[in-house]
Design a protein around this motif. Sequence first.
Motif, short mmCIF file in Angstrom:
data_model
loop_
_atom_site.label_atom_id
_atom_site.label_comp_id
_atom_site.label_asym_id
_atom_site.label_seq_id
_atom_site.Cartn_x
_atom_site.Cartn_y
_atom_site.Cartn_z
N LYS A 153 52.02 52.49 32.50
CA LYS A 153 51.49 53.85 32.34
C LYS A 153 50.14 53.87 31.63
CE LYS A 153 55.96 56.23 32.34
NZ LYS A 153 56.92 57.06 31.57
N SER A 154 49.85 52.83 30.86
CA SER A 154 48.57 52.76 30.16
C SER A 154 47.41 52.45 31.10
CB SER A 154 48.64 51.69 29.06
OG SER A 154 48.81 50.40 29.62
N VAL A 155 47.72 52.03 32.32
CA VAL A 155 46.70 51.72 33.33
C VAL A 155 46.63 52.88 34.31
CG1 VAL A 155 46.05 50.17 35.21
CG2 VAL A 155 47.01 49.23 33.11
N SER A 156 45.51 53.59 34.30
CA SER A 156 45.37 54.76 35.18
C SER A 156 44.46 54.49 36.37
CB SER A 156 44.84 55.96 34.39
OG SER A 156 43.57 55.68 33.83
N LYS A 157 43.58 53.48 36.26
CA LYS A 157 42.69 53.15 37.37
C LYS A 157 42.63 51.63 37.55
CE LYS A 157 39.68 57.22 37.05
NZ LYS A 157 38.29 57.69 36.87
N ILE A 158 42.73 51.21 38.82
CA ILE A 158 42.73 49.79 39.17
C ILE A 158 41.62 49.54 40.18
CG2 ILE A 158 44.05 47.89 40.17
CD1 ILE A 158 46.61 49.59 39.47
N ALA A 159 40.67 48.69 39.85
CA ALA A 159 39.58 48.35 40.77
C ALA A 159 40.07 47.29 41.76
CB ALA A 159 38.38 47.83 39.99
N ILE A 160 39.77 47.52 43.01
CA ILE A 160 40.18 46.58 44.06
C ILE A 160 39.14 46.61 45.17
CG2 ILE A 160 41.65 48.38 45.08
CD1 ILE A 160 43.45 46.19 46.19
N ALA A 161 38.82 45.45 45.71
CA ALA A 161 37.90 45.39 46.85
C ALA A 161 38.60 45.95 48.09
CB ALA A 161 37.45 43.95 47.09
N ASN A 162 37.86 46.64 48.93
CA ASN A 162 38.41 47.24 50.14
C ASN A 162 39.15 46.19 50.96
OD1 ASN A 162 38.93 48.50 52.56
ND2 ASN A 162 36.89 49.36 52.79
N PRO A 163 40.48 46.30 51.07
CA PRO A 163 41.24 45.26 51.78
C PRO A 163 40.96 45.21 53.28
CG PRO A 163 42.67 47.10 51.17
CD PRO A 163 41.35 47.34 50.50
N LYS A 164 40.30 46.24 53.82
CA LYS A 164 39.97 46.24 55.25
C LYS A 164 38.80 45.31 55.57
CE LYS A 164 41.57 50.98 56.11
NZ LYS A 164 41.17 52.36 56.55
N THR A 165 37.96 45.05 54.58
CA THR A 165 36.78 44.22 54.83
C THR A 165 36.62 43.04 53.87
OG1 THR A 165 35.43 45.69 53.45
CG2 THR A 165 35.48 46.15 55.82
N ALA A 166 37.34 43.06 52.75
CA ALA A 166 37.18 42.01 51.73
C ALA A 166 38.48 41.22 51.58
CB ALA A 166 36.79 42.65 50.39
N PRO A 167 38.45 39.93 51.92
CA PRO A 167 39.66 39.11 51.83
C PRO A 167 40.30 39.08 50.44
CG PRO A 167 38.04 38.01 53.18
CD PRO A 167 37.35 39.22 52.60
N TYR A 168 39.50 39.18 49.39
CA TYR A 168 40.09 39.20 48.05
C TYR A 168 40.83 40.51 47.80
CZ TYR A 168 38.02 34.81 46.44
OH TYR A 168 37.70 33.48 46.28
N GLY A 169 40.41 41.58 48.44
CA GLY A 169 41.14 42.83 48.36
C GLY A 169 42.48 42.72 49.09
N THR A 170 42.46 42.05 50.24
CA THR A 170 43.69 41.80 50.99
C THR A 170 44.67 40.99 50.16
OG1 THR A 170 42.42 41.80 53.06
CG2 THR A 170 44.62 40.85 53.13
N ALA A 171 44.15 39.96 49.48
CA ALA A 171 45.00 39.10 48.65
C ALA A 171 45.59 39.89 47.47
CB ALA A 171 44.19 37.92 48.13
N ALA A 172 44.79 40.80 46.91
CA ALA A 172 45.29 41.61 45.80
C ALA A 172 46.43 42.52 46.24
CB ALA A 172 44.14 42.45 45.22
N VAL A 173 46.29 43.13 47.42
CA VAL A 173 47.36 43.97 47.96
C VAL A 173 48.62 43.14 48.18
CG1 VAL A 173 48.11 45.25 50.01
CG2 VAL A 173 45.86 45.70 49.01
N GLU A 174 48.45 41.96 48.75
CA GLU A 174 49.59 41.07 48.99
C GLU A 174 50.29 40.71 47.69
OE1 GLU A 174 50.65 36.72 51.01
OE2 GLU A 174 48.56 37.35 50.81
#
Length: 247
Positions: free
Chosen positions: A119-140
Amino acid sequence: MKKTFLLLLLSLSAIAGEINIAVAANVSYAIDELKAVFAKHYPDTKVQVTLGSSGKLTAQIKNGAPYGLFMAANMKYPASLYADGIAVTKPVVYAQGALAYLSAKPMDFSKGIALVADKSVSKIAIANPKTAPYGTAAVEAMQKGGVYDAAKPKFVYAESISQTVTYALTAADVGFIAKSSLYSPKMAQYKENVNWASVDPALYTPIKQGVVLLKNAGKSAEYKAFYDFMLSDEAKAILRRYGYIVQ
C-alpha cells in the motif's frame, strides 16, 4: 543538380566512414565506452547511435530507417527482421540483461516482488511492454510473483527502459529497470538493498539481447568491424562491467 548534390553527399559520407546503428535503450549506459574502445581500433570511423525501445527501432527499420546494424534488447525483434529479409545475419546473442527495482527513497527490498503490491507504493514505473522487452519481462515477473493484478493500476508507462529510470526516480515510488543502468557513475549514490535490488531471475525469461547486420550495411567493412567488435572479448569485458551476463 539536386541528384548530383545528393550523390556527392553520399560519397563524402562513405569516405568519412560514418556508420549508423540502432541500439536498445538499456545499452545507453555502456555504449559510450564501447564506442571509445572501438575508436581506438578504427579512429576514422564515426559511429552514429540512435537509442530507443527495441519495438520502436524495429518499426523504424521496417519503414526504411538508414541503420546498418541493430543491437536489440531481446531476440524477438531482430529475428523478425531476419525473417523479413531486412537483417542479413541471423540474430546472435551479445549479452544477457537483468531486471532490477529502483527507488529514490529507501525501500524494504527484502519483500521481493511483493513490494510492488504494498500500500505504500502508489506508482510503479515500467517500460511499455508492447515495445520494450524489459517492460515485458517486468510484467512476466509480476505475473509469476502473483502481484500483477494489484500492481497494474499503479503503472506509470515509459517509452523505453532508460526513460523508466528517470520515472523511477522522479514520478514513481519504484520502477522496474535494466540492472545495467545501475553501473553508470551517475547512479553511484543509489545503494543496493536500500534504493535498488535485483529482481529474482526465476520470475522472468532470460533477457537474451541480439545483434544483426541489416541490408543497409551493404558490403561495408566498417559495419562488419563494429559487428565483430560487439562479439569480441573487449566488448564482453565492458558489458560485464555494466552488469550484463556474457558468454
